[in-house]
Design an enzyme around this catalytic site. Sequence first.
Site, PDB file in Angstrom:
ATOM      1  CG  ASN A 176      -6.545  -0.594   0.956  1.00 57.65           C
ATOM      2  OD1 ASN A 176      -5.811  -0.213   0.055  1.00 57.65           O
ATOM      3  ND2 ASN A 176      -6.100  -0.989   2.134  1.00 57.65           N
ATOM      4  CG  HIS A 235      -3.065   3.684   1.696  1.00 59.58           C
ATOM      5  ND1 HIS A 235      -3.527   3.181   0.506  1.00 59.58           N
ATOM      6  CD2 HIS A 235      -3.166   2.676   2.607  1.00 59.58           C
ATOM      7  CE1 HIS A 235      -3.898   1.919   0.682  1.00 59.58           C
ATOM      8  NE2 HIS A 235      -3.683   1.594   1.953  1.00 59.58           N
ATOM      9  CB  CYS A 254      -0.936   0.009   1.201  1.00 59.39           C
ATOM     10  SG  CYS A 254      -2.118  -1.366   1.194  1.00 59.39           S
TER      11      CYS A 254
END
Length: 324
Positions: free
Chosen positions: A281, A251, A114
Amino acid sequence: MTIRAVVKGVGHYLPERVVENSYFESIVDTTDEWIQARSGIERRRFAAEGETTSQMAAAAAREALANAGLEADDIDTIVLATSTPDLTFPSVATMVQNELGMTRGYGFDVQAVCAGFVFALTNANALILSGQAKRVLVIGAETFSRILDMTDRSTCVLFGDGAGALILEAQEGSGTNDDRGILSADLNSDGRLREMLYVDGGVSTTQNSGHLRMQGNLLFRQAVGKLTETAETALEKAGLTDDDVDWIVPHQANIRIIQGTAKKMGVPMDRVIVTLQDHGNTSAASIPLALYEGRKSGKIKDGQLVVTEAIGGGLAWGAVVLRW
């Protein structure tokens, strides 16, 4: 004269299939209310059968090129962040190079889960500052739906697919933090914390791709502190403070992490770009997708100071400070 890596164009791609939270109510013990309350996610996109990370990345890249008024052969380098490549090798970046019809330069992948786009941006910036490249296409692209365990309600509801791209171009600056472009970066990792987020498969272990595993509560406790610290370290390197920030583009993992980080930095939520309600996500794609949405909506304007920060498996985390 100071060389800066300045944003020249942005692009994005999202698969057609929209997966609402209600979809998961039929396959695991969960509800739309539970998912929204704990993550802030309402829906996400899943890639179609046969749709690959490289195809999505190439689509985002084409839009970024058009946005910048450039052709593929104007690009010197492709730096692509992904944890879900089409194949073990070659790199997705070289596949995108071929898809774009780019006949020169080179490409390579970066894997920091990520945090991948922050690591990719930092590598691209270094290539420009060192004179190795004048224009770099930086892409984050993921098909996380391919590695989800659809029986694990704690993870399968959180992730989605997509791609975002950004073009950096070498331009002259004054050497002050009023310059446009990347002003500073901060990168970190700690391999002792890998059990918090990992995939239980791989070439040299199981010979298959495996499934995503996460210790959500432990990761949450790590995330807010580490994200705040890395963002403020990056700002300090640039001679800036939290008060100078126009936009945080984090993020997009969990709304509570985003809110907690913004609160610790003293930045109100109306100066934070949030897209996870619609995207979920998307790992390395989440920051470039959010940058695209922030720019497209007219929120992010030329000359404004943007802080991106992310944390992912490894654990790996970092932040980039740039002036649009």
